[in-house]
Design an enzyme around this catalytic site. Structure first.
Site, PDB file in Angstrom:
ATOM      1  CG  MET A  27      87.903  61.472  51.417  1.00  0.00           C
ATOM      2  SD  MET A  27      86.997  62.011  52.878  1.00  0.00           S
ATOM      3  CE  MET A  27      85.576  60.968  52.833  1.00  0.00           C
ATOM      4  N   GLY A  28      90.474  57.711  49.633  1.00  0.00           N
ATOM      5  CA  GLY A  28      91.030  56.351  49.698  1.00  0.00           C
ATOM      6  C   GLY A  28      89.969  55.277  49.795  1.00  0.00           C
ATOM      7  CB  ALA A  29      88.430  52.905  51.196  1.00  0.00           C
ATOM      8  CG  LEU A  30      91.726  54.295  45.903  1.00  0.00           C
ATOM      9  CD1 LEU A  30      92.955  54.341  44.993  1.00  0.00           C
ATOM     10  CD2 LEU A  30      90.988  55.628  45.852  1.00  0.00           C
ATOM     11  CG  HIS A  31      84.804  52.353  45.290  1.00  0.00           C
ATOM     12  ND1 HIS A  31      84.365  53.100  44.211  1.00  0.00           N
ATOM     13  CD2 HIS A  31      84.498  53.086  46.396  1.00  0.00           C
ATOM     14  CE1 HIS A  31      83.794  54.212  44.642  1.00  0.00           C
ATOM     15  NE2 HIS A  31      83.873  54.240  45.965  1.00  0.00           N
ATOM     16  CG  HIS A  34      87.687  56.022  44.456  1.00  0.00           C
ATOM     17  ND1 HIS A  34      87.360  55.088  45.393  1.00  0.00           N
ATOM     18  CD2 HIS A  34      87.300  57.223  44.966  1.00  0.00           C
ATOM     19  CE1 HIS A  34      86.808  55.675  46.442  1.00  0.00           C
ATOM     20  NE2 HIS A  34      86.751  56.972  46.212  1.00  0.00           N
ATOM     21  CE  LYS A 146      77.481  57.200  46.184  1.00  0.00           C
ATOM     22  NZ  LYS A 146      77.990  57.995  47.271  1.00  0.00           N
ATOM     23  CG  ASP A 147      80.127  62.096  46.402  1.00  0.00           C
ATOM     24  OD1 ASP A 147      79.591  61.848  47.482  1.00  0.00           O
ATOM     25  OD2 ASP A 147      80.889  61.283  45.832  1.00  0.00           O
ATOM     26  CB  SER A 182      79.569  54.421  48.568  1.00  0.00           C
ATOM     27  OG  SER A 182      79.924  55.041  49.787  1.00  0.00           O
TER      28      SER A 182
HETATM   29  P1  AMP Z   1      85.570  59.876  48.071  1.00  0.00           P
HETATM   30  O1  AMP Z   1      86.784  59.022  48.188  1.00  0.00           O
HETATM   31  O2  AMP Z   1      84.314  59.195  48.498  1.00  0.00           O
HETATM   32  O3  AMP Z   1      85.752  61.248  48.643  1.00  0.00           O
HETATM   33  O4  AMP Z   1      85.365  60.097  46.500  1.00  0.00           O
HETATM   34  C1  AMP Z   1      86.394  60.625  45.697  1.00  0.00           C
HETATM   35  C2  AMP Z   1      85.843  60.907  44.318  1.00  0.00           C
HETATM   36  O5  AMP Z   1      85.340  59.699  43.744  1.00  0.00           O
HETATM   37  C3  AMP Z   1      84.674  61.896  44.335  1.00  0.00           C
HETATM   38  O6  AMP Z   1      84.774  62.757  43.214  1.00  0.00           O
HETATM   39  C4  AMP Z   1      83.482  60.996  44.229  1.00  0.00           C
HETATM   40  O7  AMP Z   1      82.357  61.611  43.651  1.00  0.00           O
HETATM   41  C5  AMP Z   1      84.015  59.904  43.321  1.00  0.00           C
HETATM   42  N1  AMP Z   1      83.222  58.687  43.461  1.00  0.00           N
HETATM   43  C6  AMP Z   1      82.884  58.047  44.615  1.00  0.00           C
HETATM   44  N2  AMP Z   1      82.080  56.992  44.348  1.00  0.00           N
HETATM   45  C7  AMP Z   1      81.908  56.978  43.010  1.00  0.00           C
HETATM   46  C8  AMP Z   1      81.173  56.143  42.105  1.00  0.00           C
HETATM   47  N3  AMP Z   1      80.464  55.111  42.542  1.00  0.00           N
HETATM   48  N4  AMP Z   1      81.225  56.416  40.789  1.00  0.00           N
HETATM   49  C9  AMP Z   1      81.942  57.484  40.331  1.00  0.00           C
HETATM   50  N5  AMP Z   1      82.653  58.304  41.115  1.00  0.00           N
HETATM   51  C10 AMP Z   1      82.632  58.061  42.431  1.00  0.00           C
END
Ligand code: AMP
Length: 273
Positions: A27-31, A34, A146-147, A182
């Site tokens: 969902m972006g806002a990459l860290h 991601h 994480k999820d 996150s």
């Molecule tokens: P999101 O952008 O939050 O929907 O996350 C996209 C993907 O990145 C999902 O598969 C999450 O589980 C993964 N993700 C989010 N935070 C982390 C993290 N801290 N470490 C590893 N994977 C993550």
């Protein structure tokens, strides 16, 4: 780096690729979390594609859809530096039509834990992931531990619908002090952020006790609750990999999941044992 906004164009592009495709939906806002998924997708496949889409159908009314962080330009830079071949960043209308069929999450495992607090959330997650799988033609799709509930439900959907994609579990990336990364961490004030450290501390404490041979979930739960004292705990759950409740930890097949509210921010974390 190619950028696609149109679903059909993106589908045509991935279909024409030769070799394996590693896909990272976000969902972006990459860290860094991601980025670790992207790095792995890049290393293990001939092509690496990323989607960036804040999926409205997985947000309930009153949740943070409108204020969810959006950082398209920074995200493009990150993907470029990581060697991503293509980003799919559709508009809502490019991905969703009128009165469409939906994927409904499993009655039990989709409606407990986060699914109980956010009823319908996983219907939205599975529906968008199904669309993204069809368009990405992925060989391997990368998801963060994480999820945990999300990942297990996606894996279930893949096996139930015989989808030709391999789901790769990736470890949770944490800040130096233990906080799971996150996109929602930016909502936390300084004070809330230091409170949030109790979450990982409680999980690590449970992990340490398990390492010493404590496999009974009751005392583990008690220790975690004491470390989370003063925090609004939504749940602490001990489950197997099918999200069924357990009383005793089995090494290699158990999960401890935690959800808390700190101020107006909801945070989740877990430990795979
Ligand atoms: P999101 O952008 O939050 O929907 O996350 C996209 C993907 O990145 C999902 O598969 C999450 O589980 C993964 N993700 C989010 N935070 C982390 C993290 N801290 N470490 C590893 N994977 C993550």
């Amino acid at each position: 780096l190619q950028i696609f906004h149109c679903a059909k164009e993106f589908g045509k592009y991935t279909k024409a690729l030769r070799g394996t495709i590693g896909f990272v939906p976000t969902m972006g806002a990459l860290h860094e979390g991601h980025i670790s998924l992207i790095a792995r997708a890049k290393a293990e496949n001939d092509h690496c594609v990323v989607s960036i889409f804040v999926n409205p159908t997985q947000f309930l009314a009153g949740e943070d859809l409108a204020k969810y962080p959006r950082k398209d330009e920074a995200d493009k830079k990150i993907c470029e530096l990581a060697g991503v071949d293509a980003i799919f960043m559709p508009t809502i209308d490019a991905l969703y039509g009128h009165d469409e069929p939906k994927i409904i999450a499993p009655n039990v495992s989709g409606y407990i834990l986060d699914g109980e607090r956010r009823p319908g959330h996983f219907d939205g997650v599975l529906t968008v992931v199904m669309k993204l799988f069809m368009l990405s033609n992925a060989t391997n799709a990368y998801f963060g531990q994480k999820d945990a509930q999300q990942l297990l439900l996606i894996r279930k959907m893949v096996s139930s619908y015989f989808l030709p994609v391999n789901i790769v579990l990736c470890p949770t990336v944490r800040e130096k002090d233990g906080l799971a990364m996150s996109s929602r961490n930016i909502y936390l004030s300084q004070e809330e952020r230091s409170k949030a450290l109790c979450i990982s501390k409680s999980l690590f404490a449970a992990g340490a006790l398990i390492g010493k041979g404590e496999l009974d979930c009751k005392p583990l739960d008690a220790v975690m609750r004491s470390l989370l004292d003063g925090i609004d705990v939504e749940y602490i759950a001990f489950c197997d990999r099918d999200l069924r409740k357990i009383d005793h930890i089995e090494i290699g097949s158990s999960l401890i999941l935690v959800a808390v509210r700190i101020g107006s921010t909801r945070l989740i974390d877990n430990l795979w044992i």
